[in-house]
Design a protein around this motif. Structure first.
Motif, mmCIF file in Angstrom:
data_model
loop_
_atom_site.group_PDB
_atom_site.id
_atom_site.type_symbol
_atom_site.label_atom_id
_atom_site.label_comp_id
_atom_site.label_asym_id
_atom_site.label_seq_id
_atom_site.Cartn_x
_atom_site.Cartn_y
_atom_site.Cartn_z
ATOM 1 N N ASN A 1 5.207 7.943 16.572
ATOM 2 C CA ASN A 1 4.493 8.387 17.774
ATOM 3 C C ASN A 1 4.831 7.512 18.976
ATOM 4 O O ASN A 1 4.993 8.004 20.084
ATOM 5 C CB ASN A 1 2.981 8.393 17.541
ATOM 6 N N LYS B 1 9.794 10.228 25.761
ATOM 7 C CA LYS B 1 9.299 11.196 26.758
ATOM 8 C C LYS B 1 9.136 10.498 28.111
ATOM 9 O O LYS B 1 9.461 11.063 29.148
ATOM 10 C CB LYS B 1 7.965 11.806 26.299
ATOM 11 N N SER B 2 8.644 9.279 28.084
ATOM 12 C CA SER B 2 8.511 8.499 29.314
ATOM 13 C C SER B 2 9.880 8.233 29.933
ATOM 14 O O SER B 2 10.047 8.283 31.148
ATOM 15 C CB SER B 2 7.790 7.182 29.022
ATOM 16 N N ARG C 1 6.638 8.826 22.432
ATOM 17 C CA ARG C 1 6.037 8.634 23.768
ATOM 18 C C ARG C 1 6.981 7.857 24.680
ATOM 19 O O ARG C 1 7.120 8.176 25.857
ATOM 20 C CB ARG C 1 4.683 7.932 23.655
#
Length: 185
Positions: free
Chosen positions: A125, A132-133, A129
């Motif tokens: 996870n 994606k950032s 994240r």
């Protein structure tokens, strides 16, 4: 519209459709020159002509020329995966490339994880994240087109400004860019 307005619009949007009228195009080019900038003609994914602001050779701001080199390793890896996903043929120009899904880009990075002491789910996870950032960072720096909310990744106008030497180096190393699992052999 005035050339000054069009130049301001180009600065804000980073890329504009090329003016069809030669007089407007020349006025925009002159306004860019007066501002110490230049114009680079590029093609959009639909084949239409566009322009991007450039800096004179050797006068690029350090922050722009070093942006991809000073980025975090996650941002660099995500950029590499975006390049491989959106630029499948190294013999073609990298910009505008082809559209890829965010999922294709993120899948290309699977298998590059290092073992972690964190629980598997938590670690996965966190990587997701962070990646994606990284896509948001790359969009903000114009290496990718702005997010249209469709889950699609497209190379941005900053890629169109890479020098021939930089593109030649990427062509030589294209085979080591992270690709989709079926491309890794």
């Amino acid at each position: 519209m005035s050339a000054a307005y069009e130049l301001a619009k180009l600065r804000a949007l980073r890329i504009l459709p090329q003016p069809l009228d030669r007089t407007e195009r020349d006025a925009l080019r002159d306004a860019a020159l007066l501002a110490g900038r230049g114009l680079v003609d590029v093609s959009l994914p639909d084949g239409s002509a566009a322009v991007v602001l450039s800096w004179p050779d050797g006068h690029e701001p350090v922050v722009l020329s070093e942006a991809s080199r000073s980025a975090t390793s996650t941002v660099q890896l995500v950029l590499a995966a975006c390049l491989r996903s959106c630029w499948p043929d190294p013999d073609a120009p990298p910009y505008p490339g082809v559209a890829a899904t965010e999922e294709q880009v993120l899948t290309a990075l699977e298998g590059l994880e290092t073992p972690s002491a964190e629980p598997e789910e938590s670690s996965r996870n966190g990587r997701y994240r962070a990646r994606k950032s990284a896509l948001r960072v790359l969009r903000a720096c114009a290496f990718l087109q702005p997010d249209a909310g469709d889950g699609v990744v497209r190379l941005g106008p900053a890629v169109a400004l890479w020098t021939p030497a930089e593109v030649a180096e990427l062509r030589r190393e294209h085979h080591v860019l992270p690709g989709r699992p079926e491309e890794r052999t």
